[in-house]
Design an enzyme around this catalytic site. Sequence first.
Site, PDB file in Angstrom:
ATOM      1  N   ASP A   1      -1.597  -0.919   5.905  1.00 58.81           N
ATOM      2  CA  ASP A   1      -1.915  -0.424   7.252  1.00 58.81           C
ATOM      3  C   ASP A   1      -3.401  -0.321   7.518  1.00 58.81           C
ATOM      4  O   ASP A   1      -3.805   0.199   8.566  1.00 58.81           O
ATOM      5  CB  ASP A   1      -1.258   0.942   7.479  1.00 58.81           C
TER       6      ASP A   1
ATOM      7  N   ASP B   1       0.865  -1.160   0.000  1.00 62.36           N
ATOM      8  CA  ASP B   1       0.000   0.000   0.000  1.00 62.36           C
ATOM      9  C   ASP B   1       0.915   1.228   0.000  1.00 62.36           C
ATOM     10  O   ASP B   1       2.100   1.130   0.315  1.00 62.36           O
ATOM     11  CB  ASP B   1      -0.880  -0.046   1.253  1.00 62.36           C
TER      12      ASP B   1
END
Length: 225
Positions: A170, A12
């Site tokens: 996350d 990400d």
Amino acid sequence: MNRLFPKAVLFDLDGTLLDSAPDMLAAINNARAARAMPPMLLSELRPHVSKGARAMVAAAFPDVGEAERDSWIPSFLDHYQAELGRHCAAFEGVEPMLAALETAGCAWGIVTNKPEYLAAPLLPMLGWQDRCAVLIGGDTLAARKPDPLPLLVAAERIGIEPGDCIYVGDDERDIVAARAAGMPSVVALWGYRLSSDDPVAWQGDVMIEQPAQLCEAAAWPACNA
């Protein structure tokens, strides 16, 4: 190649590789100033960043109706584009981690829900344009995370089986997408989270406190044999 490292790692972007909250804050505060509102604090916006533009606009304008807020999102993205790369930086420990992966012969790429037109210009700003093997944005394909499609397409583009890739993120959507794609996952605990988030409940394969820990091959979850 050091076989203890994965063959490929997909990351990400916001809250995982990149501390983009300062850019987001500048954009939000420009939008608030345009409506004669005082600035937000970084600590107020930061937990919402990984949830996307809609969540950040909602946090910045909680007294505005949802439909009206949603109509402001294109304007917020324009503000963000104007601030892109001006205040952000890679998280501490990310550069050594990427260097360790590269030394081990591990390909790495980015799968983000940030629109590709906003993600792509960041690569040369960070010196990653010739190092990142693949970039998939939130508008690149017909679906975005938590759908597994972006992860599966990224693996296909770098020529690695999904089970031989690891996804690092996350947000819960990252871990859900990885599981659906058949990829082992790493929960990046250094990223952006709401106080109500419970990363243990996401059931990632491992949870890591800081990027520098991933310089060690043994910290990564096992992939397919």
